[in-house]
Design an enzyme around this catalytic site. Structure first.
Site, PDB file in Angstrom:
ATOM      1  N   HIS A 140       0.813  -1.219   0.000  1.00  0.00           N
ATOM      2  CA  HIS A 140       0.000   0.000   0.000  1.00  0.00           C
ATOM      3  C   HIS A 140       0.850   1.274   0.000  1.00  0.00           C
ATOM      4  O   HIS A 140       1.949   1.324   0.541  1.00  0.00           O
ATOM      5  CB  HIS A 140      -0.917   0.000   1.241  1.00  0.00           C
ATOM      6  CG  HIS A 140      -0.137   0.079   2.531  1.00  0.00           C
ATOM      7  ND1 HIS A 140       0.278   1.268   3.076  1.00  0.00           N
ATOM      8  CD2 HIS A 140       0.359  -0.901   3.328  1.00  0.00           C
ATOM      9  CE1 HIS A 140       0.958   1.016   4.182  1.00  0.00           C
ATOM     10  NE2 HIS A 140       1.031  -0.285   4.343  1.00  0.00           N
ATOM     11  N   HIS A 149      12.598  -0.774 -13.036  1.00  0.00           N
ATOM     12  CA  HIS A 149      12.362  -2.199 -13.239  1.00  0.00           C
ATOM     13  C   HIS A 149      12.270  -2.884 -11.887  1.00  0.00           C
ATOM     14  O   HIS A 149      13.270  -2.972 -11.159  1.00  0.00           O
ATOM     15  CB  HIS A 149      13.449  -2.859 -14.081  1.00  0.00           C
ATOM     16  CG  HIS A 149      13.171  -4.335 -14.300  1.00  0.00           C
ATOM     17  ND1 HIS A 149      14.152  -5.245 -14.604  1.00  0.00           N
ATOM     18  CD2 HIS A 149      12.010  -5.039 -14.242  1.00  0.00           C
ATOM     19  CE1 HIS A 149      13.611  -6.457 -14.721  1.00  0.00           C
ATOM     20  NE2 HIS A 149      12.310  -6.349 -14.521  1.00  0.00           N
TER      21      HIS A 149
HETATM   22  O1  JB3 Z   1      14.543 -10.577 -15.772  1.00  0.00           O
HETATM   23  C1  JB3 Z   1      13.671 -10.899 -16.555  1.00  0.00           C
HETATM   24  C2  JB3 Z   1      12.472 -11.687 -16.105  1.00  0.00           C
HETATM   25  N1  JB3 Z   1      13.702 -10.565 -17.830  1.00  0.00           N
HETATM   26  C3  JB3 Z   1      14.788  -9.814 -18.402  1.00  0.00           C
HETATM   27  C4  JB3 Z   1      14.295  -8.492 -18.960  1.00  0.00           C
HETATM   28  C5  JB3 Z   1      13.629  -7.632 -17.899  1.00  0.00           C
HETATM   29  O2  JB3 Z   1      15.376  -7.782 -19.559  1.00  0.00           O
HETATM   30  C6  JB3 Z   1      15.438 -10.622 -19.503  1.00  0.00           C
HETATM   31  O3  JB3 Z   1      15.919 -11.836 -18.946  1.00  0.00           O
HETATM   32  C7  JB3 Z   1      16.574  -9.835 -20.139  1.00  0.00           C
HETATM   33  O4  JB3 Z   1      17.602  -9.625 -19.211  1.00  0.00           O
HETATM   34  C8  JB3 Z   1      16.028  -8.496 -20.597  1.00  0.00           C
HETATM   35  O5  JB3 Z   1      15.091  -8.795 -21.610  1.00  0.00           O
HETATM   36  P1  JB3 Z   1      15.359  -8.334 -23.130  1.00  0.00           P
HETATM   37  O6  JB3 Z   1      15.566  -6.889 -23.177  1.00  0.00           O
HETATM   38  O7  JB3 Z   1      14.278  -8.937 -23.947  1.00  0.00           O
HETATM   39  O8  JB3 Z   1      16.769  -9.000 -23.440  1.00  0.00           O
HETATM   40  P2  JB3 Z   1      17.222  -9.737 -24.794  1.00  0.00           P
HETATM   41  O9  JB3 Z   1      16.643 -11.120 -24.768  1.00  0.00           O
HETATM   42  O10 JB3 Z   1      18.668  -9.560 -24.890  1.00  0.00           O
HETATM   43  O11 JB3 Z   1      16.500  -8.993 -25.988  1.00  0.00           O
HETATM   44  C9  JB3 Z   1      16.726  -7.645 -26.290  1.00  0.00           C
HETATM   45  C10 JB3 Z   1      16.301  -7.501 -27.750  1.00  0.00           C
HETATM   46  O12 JB3 Z   1      16.215  -6.110 -28.056  1.00  0.00           O
HETATM   47  C11 JB3 Z   1      17.330  -8.114 -28.710  1.00  0.00           C
HETATM   48  O13 JB3 Z   1      16.661  -8.920 -29.655  1.00  0.00           O
HETATM   49  C12 JB3 Z   1      17.974  -6.880 -29.366  1.00  0.00           C
HETATM   50  O14 JB3 Z   1      18.371  -7.126 -30.718  1.00  0.00           O
HETATM   51  C13 JB3 Z   1      16.822  -5.908 -29.316  1.00  0.00           C
HETATM   52  N2  JB3 Z   1      17.210  -4.505 -29.392  1.00  0.00           N
HETATM   53  C14 JB3 Z   1      18.326  -3.904 -28.910  1.00  0.00           C
HETATM   54  N3  JB3 Z   1      18.255  -2.572 -29.157  1.00  0.00           N
HETATM   55  C15 JB3 Z   1      16.414  -3.583 -29.970  1.00  0.00           C
HETATM   56  C16 JB3 Z   1      17.075  -2.348 -29.821  1.00  0.00           C
HETATM   57  N4  JB3 Z   1      15.196  -3.722 -30.564  1.00  0.00           N
HETATM   58  C17 JB3 Z   1      14.610  -2.583 -31.036  1.00  0.00           C
HETATM   59  N5  JB3 Z   1      13.404  -2.665 -31.598  1.00  0.00           N
HETATM   60  N6  JB3 Z   1      15.200  -1.358 -30.930  1.00  0.00           N
HETATM   61  C18 JB3 Z   1      16.424  -1.194 -30.327  1.00  0.00           C
HETATM   62  O15 JB3 Z   1      16.910  -0.072 -30.253  1.00  0.00           O
END
Ligand code: JB3
Length: 215
Positions: A140, A149
């Protein structure tokens, strides 16, 4: 009318969002991702449209965006992506998994993301582009800033103030009345029993300041 959404980022956090959006019966046009290797792929049945330029093929008033970038440590990239598209006139939807339990008076900022099993109790506010991740609880009268985050399994007691751009690591616990300063990082599994200054890293049981300061 619910406009269709495009998810920015096609990684692990995007998969969690896709599940929440599908469960909420929201139309997902596609995903954009900076990695060319992902272009034209399907992620949980959703097409990767290309890089973020693909968003610009849609007028801001015709779609809504979902920030698919997660964040570990400091949420700078996630924040920058949100602000980039806000400056271009696009709006972000608030994503709430149907299994989340949110009190009726809770205020959610634009683009807030409340994941499966999360609990937010009365009197609390959640800022813009903030993630309350899987099974985290905000009790609360808490005030949570923008671009925060709250990782899976975090437990916040009552009347806590968390400033903008704070990262609370998986399973951290914070006792009632604590203030956590802007841009700070709380290590996974920590138990926070004292206020945390801005731009610092705290970790441990009880949490103590680590030597390093976040840049
Ligand atoms: O802790 C938990 C439960 N989840 C984490 C989350 C909060 O943060 C997770 O385990 C990861 O540590 C992280 O998730 P995220 O950001 O999805 O991480 P990753 O799996 O590395 O995916 C990031 C994606 O963003 C990759 O596919 C990159 O290519 C993409 N990306 C990076 N920069 C981008 C950019 N995509 C877009 N559209 N634009 C960007 O500028």
């Amino acid at each position: 009318m619910n406009l269709p959404v495009i998810i920015l980022g096609g990684g692990g956090h995007a998969k969690v969002l896709i599940e929440a959006l599908k469960t909420s019966k929201r139309t997902i046009l596609g995903i954009t991702d900076a990695d060319p290797a992902k272009h034209n792929m399907l992620i949980m049945g959703i097409p990767v449209l290309g890089d973020d330029g693909a968003v610009l093929h849609h007028l801001p008033g015709s779609i809504r965006l979902v920030n698919g970038m997660g964040s570990v440590n400091v949420p700078r990239a996630r924040t920058a992506l949100f602000e980039k598209f806000k400056s271009k006139g696009y709006a972000f939807v608030t994503v709430v998994h149907p299994s989340a339990v949110i009190a009726s008076d809770v205020a959610l900022g634009e683009g807030a993301q409340i994941m499966a099993g999360a609990v937010i109790q009365p009197g609390s506010t959640i800022g813009m582009n903030t993630i309350v991740n899987t099974k985290a609880s905000v009790d609360h009268d808490c005030s949570i800033g923008d671009h925060v985050h709250i990782s899976p399994g975090v437990t916040l007691s009552g009347d806590i103030r968390v400033a903008d751009e704070v990262h609370l690591g998986t399973g951290a616990t914070v006792i009632q009345g604590i203030r956590i300063g802007r841009n700070s990082l709380i290590g996974a599994g920590s138990v926070v029993v004292t206020d945390v200054p801005e731009n610092t890293e705290y970790a441990g049981v009880p949490a103590r300041q680590r030597a390093s300061k976040i840049s």
